[in-house]
Design a protein around this motif. Structure first.
Motif, PDB file in Angstrom:
ATOM      1  N   LEU A 266       0.848  -1.185   0.000  1.00 34.61           N
ATOM      2  CA  LEU A 266       0.000   0.000   0.000  1.00 34.61           C
ATOM      3  C   LEU A 266       0.882   1.233   0.000  1.00 34.61           C
ATOM      4  CD1 LEU A 266      -2.443  -0.991   2.912  1.00 34.61           C
ATOM      5  CD2 LEU A 266      -2.563  -1.688   0.495  1.00 34.61           C
ATOM      6  N   ASP A 267       0.637   2.162  -0.918  1.00 34.28           N
ATOM      7  CA  ASP A 267       1.377   3.418  -0.845  1.00 34.28           C
ATOM      8  C   ASP A 267       0.729   4.314   0.213  1.00 34.28           C
ATOM      9  OD1 ASP A 267      -0.450   5.508  -2.097  1.00 34.28           O
ATOM     10  OD2 ASP A 267      -0.375   4.058  -3.733  1.00 34.28           O
ATOM     11  N   GLU A 268       1.381   5.432   0.511  1.00 30.00           N
ATOM     12  CA  GLU A 268       0.950   6.264   1.635  1.00 30.00           C
ATOM     13  C   GLU A 268      -0.369   6.982   1.405  1.00 30.00           C
ATOM     14  OE1 GLU A 268       3.935   8.860  -0.688  1.00 30.00           O
ATOM     15  OE2 GLU A 268       3.574   6.731  -0.265  1.00 30.00           O
ATOM     16  N   THR A 269      -0.862   7.014   0.155  1.00 34.93           N
ATOM     17  CA  THR A 269      -2.142   7.669  -0.114  1.00 34.93           C
ATOM     18  C   THR A 269      -3.330   6.766   0.155  1.00 34.93           C
ATOM     19  OG1 THR A 269      -2.279   7.017  -2.454  1.00 34.93           O
ATOM     20  CG2 THR A 269      -1.011   9.024  -1.928  1.00 34.93           C
ATOM     21  N   VAL A 270      -3.093   5.487   0.400  1.00 33.00           N
ATOM     22  CA  VAL A 270      -4.176   4.530   0.635  1.00 33.00           C
ATOM     23  C   VAL A 270      -4.575   4.558   2.110  1.00 33.00           C
ATOM     24  CG1 VAL A 270      -4.820   2.089   0.606  1.00 33.00           C
ATOM     25  CG2 VAL A 270      -3.415   3.036  -1.245  1.00 33.00           C
ATOM     26  N   ASP A 271      -5.861   4.673   2.370  1.00 34.61           N
ATOM     27  CA  ASP A 271      -6.368   4.555   3.734  1.00 34.61           C
ATOM     28  C   ASP A 271      -6.261   3.087   4.142  1.00 34.61           C
ATOM     29  OD1 ASP A 271      -7.820   4.299   6.059  1.00 34.61           O
ATOM     30  OD2 ASP A 271      -9.554   5.423   5.344  1.00 34.61           O
ATOM     31  N   PRO A 272      -5.429   2.751   5.122  1.00 33.24           N
ATOM     32  CA  PRO A 272      -5.267   1.332   5.460  1.00 33.24           C
ATOM     33  C   PRO A 272      -6.551   0.694   5.984  1.00 33.24           C
ATOM     34  CG  PRO A 272      -4.142   2.726   7.055  1.00 33.24           C
ATOM     35  CD  PRO A 272      -4.562   3.620   5.935  1.00 33.24           C
ATOM     36  N   ALA A 273      -7.430   1.486   6.604  1.00 33.19           N
ATOM     37  CA  ALA A 273      -8.705   0.930   7.047  1.00 33.19           C
ATOM     38  C   ALA A 273      -9.561   0.531   5.853  1.00 33.19           C
ATOM     39  CB  ALA A 273      -9.439   1.945   7.921  1.00 33.19           C
ATOM     40  N   TRP A 274      -9.557   1.379   4.804  1.00 34.73           N
ATOM     41  CA  TRP A 274     -10.267   1.007   3.574  1.00 34.73           C
ATOM     42  C   TRP A 274      -9.667  -0.256   2.982  1.00 34.73           C
ATOM     43  CZ3 TRP A 274      -8.009   0.520  -1.252  1.00 34.73           C
ATOM     44  CH2 TRP A 274      -8.889   0.224  -2.303  1.00 34.73           C
ATOM     45  N   ALA A 275      -8.344  -0.323   2.908  1.00 36.16           N
ATOM     46  CA  ALA A 275      -7.683  -1.494   2.329  1.00 36.16           C
ATOM     47  C   ALA A 275      -8.034  -2.746   3.107  1.00 36.16           C
ATOM     48  CB  ALA A 275      -6.167  -1.281   2.302  1.00 36.16           C
ATOM     49  N   ASN A 276      -8.062  -2.632   4.426  1.00 37.12           N
ATOM     50  CA  ASN A 276      -8.385  -3.794   5.250  1.00 37.12           C
ATOM     51  C   ASN A 276      -9.786  -4.309   4.943  1.00 37.12           C
ATOM     52  OD1 ASN A 276      -7.745  -5.650   7.461  1.00 37.12           O
ATOM     53  ND2 ASN A 276      -9.375  -4.566   8.546  1.00 37.12           N
ATOM     54  N   ALA A 277     -10.720  -3.387   4.695  1.00 40.59           N
ATOM     55  CA  ALA A 277     -12.095  -3.782   4.402  1.00 40.59           C
ATOM     56  C   ALA A 277     -12.272  -4.256   2.963  1.00 40.59           C
ATOM     57  CB  ALA A 277     -13.037  -2.610   4.678  1.00 40.59           C
ATOM     58  N   ALA A 278     -11.510  -3.685   2.037  1.00 39.44           N
ATOM     59  CA  ALA A 278     -11.758  -3.930   0.615  1.00 39.44           C
ATOM     60  C   ALA A 278     -10.977  -5.093   0.035  1.00 39.44           C
ATOM     61  CB  ALA A 278     -11.438  -2.661  -0.185  1.00 39.44           C
ATOM     62  N   LEU A 279      -9.792  -5.382   0.566  1.00 39.13           N
ATOM     63  CA  LEU A 279      -8.937  -6.418  -0.015  1.00 39.13           C
ATOM     64  C   LEU A 279      -9.403  -7.803   0.414  1.00 39.13           C
ATOM     65  CD1 LEU A 279      -5.432  -4.744   0.423  1.00 39.13           C
ATOM     66  CD2 LEU A 279      -6.751  -5.008  -1.697  1.00 39.13           C
ATOM     67  N   MET A 283      -5.489 -11.710   3.061  1.00 38.58           N
ATOM     68  CA  MET A 283      -4.369 -11.418   2.176  1.00 38.58           C
ATOM     69  C   MET A 283      -3.350 -10.546   2.906  1.00 38.58           C
ATOM     70  SD  MET A 283      -4.355  -9.706  -1.613  1.00 38.58           S
ATOM     71  CE  MET A 283      -3.158 -10.340  -2.800  1.00 38.58           C
ATOM     72  N   PRO A 284      -2.084 -10.920   2.912  1.00 33.49           N
ATOM     73  CA  PRO A 284      -1.079 -10.083   3.550  1.00 33.49           C
ATOM     74  C   PRO A 284      -0.943  -8.731   2.846  1.00 33.49           C
ATOM     75  CG  PRO A 284      -0.249 -12.306   3.235  1.00 33.49           C
ATOM     76  CD  PRO A 284      -1.521 -12.200   2.451  1.00 33.49           C
ATOM     77  N   VAL A 285      -0.725  -7.698   3.647  1.00 35.77           N
ATOM     78  CA  VAL A 285      -0.491  -6.369   3.099  1.00 35.77           C
ATOM     79  C   VAL A 285       0.820  -5.829   3.650  1.00 35.77           C
ATOM     80  CG1 VAL A 285      -2.925  -5.841   2.760  1.00 35.77           C
ATOM     81  CG2 VAL A 285      -1.816  -5.210   4.901  1.00 35.77           C
ATOM     82  N   GLN A 286       1.391  -4.898   2.908  1.00 33.05           N
ATOM     83  CA  GLN A 286       2.656  -4.286   3.289  1.00 33.05           C
ATOM     84  C   GLN A 286       2.502  -2.769   3.231  1.00 33.05           C
ATOM     85  OE1 GLN A 286       6.732  -5.674   1.849  1.00 33.05           O
ATOM     86  NE2 GLN A 286       6.360  -3.928   0.510  1.00 33.05           N
ATOM     87  N   ASP A 310      -3.110  -0.172  13.809  1.00 34.46           N
ATOM     88  CA  ASP A 310      -4.484  -0.404  14.262  1.00 34.46           C
ATOM     89  C   ASP A 310      -5.393  -0.784  13.100  1.00 34.46           C
ATOM     90  OD1 ASP A 310      -3.712   0.189  16.829  1.00 34.46           O
ATOM     91  OD2 ASP A 310      -4.571   2.211  16.844  1.00 34.46           O
ATOM     92  N   ALA A 311      -5.219  -0.129  11.964  1.00 29.68           N
ATOM     93  CA  ALA A 311      -6.078  -0.403  10.812  1.00 29.68           C
ATOM     94  C   ALA A 311      -5.869  -1.811  10.266  1.00 29.68           C
ATOM     95  CB  ALA A 311      -5.830   0.629   9.721  1.00 29.68           C
ATOM     96  N   LEU A 312      -4.648  -2.338  10.433  1.00 29.96           N
ATOM     97  CA  LEU A 312      -4.309  -3.633   9.826  1.00 29.96           C
ATOM     98  C   LEU A 312      -4.098  -4.723  10.868  1.00 29.96           C
ATOM     99  CD1 LEU A 312      -1.862  -2.202   7.136  1.00 29.96           C
ATOM    100  CD2 LEU A 312      -4.232  -2.945   6.788  1.00 29.96           C
ATOM    101  N   LYS A 313      -4.655  -4.523  12.040  1.00 28.43           N
ATOM    102  CA  LYS A 313      -4.377  -5.443  13.153  1.00 28.43           C
ATOM    103  C   LYS A 313      -5.014  -6.816  12.971  1.00 28.43           C
ATOM    104  CE  LYS A 313      -8.206  -3.822  16.121  1.00 28.43           C
ATOM    105  NZ  LYS A 313      -8.811  -2.932  15.119  1.00 28.43           N
ATOM    106  N   ASP A 314      -5.955  -6.947  12.040  1.00 29.80           N
ATOM    107  CA  ASP A 314      -6.667  -8.217  11.889  1.00 29.80           C
ATOM    108  C   ASP A 314      -6.199  -9.031  10.695  1.00 29.80           C
ATOM    109  OD1 ASP A 314      -8.299  -7.678  14.110  1.00 29.80           O
ATOM    110  OD2 ASP A 314      -9.648  -6.472  12.877  1.00 29.80           O
ATOM    111  N   ARG A 315      -5.125  -8.618  10.042  1.00 27.42           N
ATOM    112  CA  ARG A 315      -4.649  -9.398   8.890  1.00 27.42           C
ATOM    113  C   ARG A 315      -3.130  -9.460   8.917  1.00 27.42           C
ATOM    114  NH1 ARG A 315      -6.264  -8.526   3.654  1.00 27.42           N
ATOM    115  NH2 ARG A 315      -8.216  -7.499   4.204  1.00 27.42           N
ATOM    116  N   PRO A 316      -2.529 -10.391   8.181  1.00 31.53           N
ATOM    117  CA  PRO A 316      -1.064 -10.443   8.093  1.00 31.53           C
ATOM    118  C   PRO A 316      -0.527  -9.129   7.570  1.00 31.53           C
ATOM    119  CG  PRO A 316      -2.037 -12.437   7.173  1.00 31.53           C
ATOM    120  CD  PRO A 316      -3.159 -11.479   7.407  1.00 31.53           C
ATOM    121  N   HIS A 317       0.479  -8.581   8.251  1.00 30.05           N
ATOM    122  CA  HIS A 317       0.938  -7.230   7.934  1.00 30.05           C
ATOM    123  C   HIS A 317       2.448  -7.147   8.039  1.00 30.05           C
ATOM    124  CE1 HIS A 317       1.281  -2.755   9.313  1.00 30.05           C
ATOM    125  NE2 HIS A 317       1.466  -2.847   8.006  1.00 30.05           N
ATOM    126  N   VAL A 318       3.069  -6.683   6.987  1.00 28.54           N
ATOM    127  CA  VAL A 318       4.485  -6.329   6.988  1.00 28.54           C
ATOM    128  C   VAL A 318       4.560  -4.813   7.093  1.00 28.54           C
ATOM    129  CG1 VAL A 318       6.643  -6.293   5.671  1.00 28.54           C
ATOM    130  CG2 VAL A 318       5.151  -8.311   5.575  1.00 28.54           C
TER     131      VAL A 318
END
Length: 344
Positions: A266-279, A283-286, A310-318
């Protein structure tokens, strides 16, 4: 976990495990913000000289691991090694960036003479790094994605809006498709060579993916990355592939679902909470700390780090930046970031 194998936390996350704290590495972590890098560059010469010097490139790859103990080491090289192997001449102009000659906006791809041996020093760098890297550290190889590489090959240099490549894709789609296919072919072999030499996972950098309209994004970003990922998976089914289509925005969802990559950056313009809900679930995210927050430091950095976690606390996260670390980044801020992540 196999007790007879070293615990590579980052590799485990890329394979779908959740780790807390998340493993961390930073894009461009081997580079100009480090005094030891600047000293070596002053001794060795230009960027390309170092990239093609396996001893120097291995040392640069290892420098941030020694200093910070990141969970991942990223190969020191450049995405333009592939067009150099395809036959364009590559130079780096101080203060201006890379140049490729001849630019394919005005010359035919068929006129280039491939020089595949230009890839060999990169494989030797991988072997050298692997021999010195601790068994707990994940080793990441990489290549540029075909669209981004093509933008440089067509224009002969970086461009603000990638207009020369975008125009060729519209007006000469067959010619542009031939260029993409050639980049794909070399990239697959190049990534395979890195894997054979010892990397644990690979990342596809698509730095200019955000400049394309949706249909063009599907044709020139999703499809080439899907084909590359499928080819790597056919040869190396256990090697994770990270896809990083910078600037993709909402198109990131289709990218994640259709390319077959194991993880998305995810680049810095992506809302990680949106990504967590939409992806796709699980799926692991970085990502995706803003590199400028790392420069700012202090409470602003601490809050930004917490927001991403906090936004990515429920999925695999690098944990990573949303793009490359800036050369002006204070080392003390990187140390503070790591202390916060690791609870020190």
């Amino acid at each position: 976990m196999d007790p007879n194998r070293p615990d590579k936390a980052l590799l485990a996350v890329l394979r779908g495990e959740r780790r807390d704290p998340p493993p961390v590495w930073l894009m461009r972590q081997a580079g100009r913000y480090l005094p030891e890098y600047r000293a070596l560059r002053a001794e060795k010469g230009g960027f390309l000289d170092m990239a093609y010097d396996p001893t120097a490139a291995a040392e640069i790859t290892l420098q941030p691991i020694r200093r910070f103990g990141f969970d991942g080491a990223i190969l020191f090289s450049d995405i333009l090694i592939v067009p150099h192997a395809i036959g364009q001449e590559l130079t780096f102009v101080a203060g201006e960036g890379p140049r490729l000659a001849p630019p394919l906006a005005d010359h035919a791809l068929e006129g280039l003479q491939p020089v595949m041996e230009r890839l060999e020093p990169i494989y030797r760098t991988v072997t050298l790094v692997k021999s010195q890297l601790s068994p707990e550290t994940t080793f990441l190889g990489f290549a540029g994605s075909p669209w981004t590489v093509a933008t440089y090959m067509v224009a002969g240099e970086g461009s603000r809006d990638q207009a020369p490549a975008r125009l060729m894709a519209y007006t000469e789609p067959d010619r542009f498709a031939s260029l993409i296919a050639r980049i794909e072919e070399v990239t697959i072999d190049y990534l395979a060579g890195q894997i054979e030499a010892g990397v644990d996972a690979v990342q596809l950098f698509d730095s200019w993916a955000g400049s394309l309209a949706p249909d063009e994004f599907a044709r020139w970003v999703i499809e080439p990355n899907r084909r590359i990922t499928a080819a790597i998976k056919a040869r190396y089914p256990d090697t994770p592939v990270i896809g990083f289509p910078k600037g993709a925005g909402a198109k990131l969802v289709d990218y994640a679902r259709q390319t077959g990559v194991d993880a998305v950056g995810l680049d810095e313009t992506v809302d990680p909470a949106w990504a967590n809900a939409a992806l796709p679930q699980g799926m692991p995210v970085q990502g995706n700390l803003d590199p400028l927050a790392l420069i700012a430091g202090g409470d602003r950095l601490a809050r930004a780090v917490d927001a991403v976690r906090d936004a990515l606390k429920d999925r695999p996260h690098v944990f990573n930046l949303g793009h490359g670390i800036d050369k002006t980044t204070p080392i003390a801020h990187v140390e503070a970031l790591l202390a916060q992540l690791r609870g020190a």
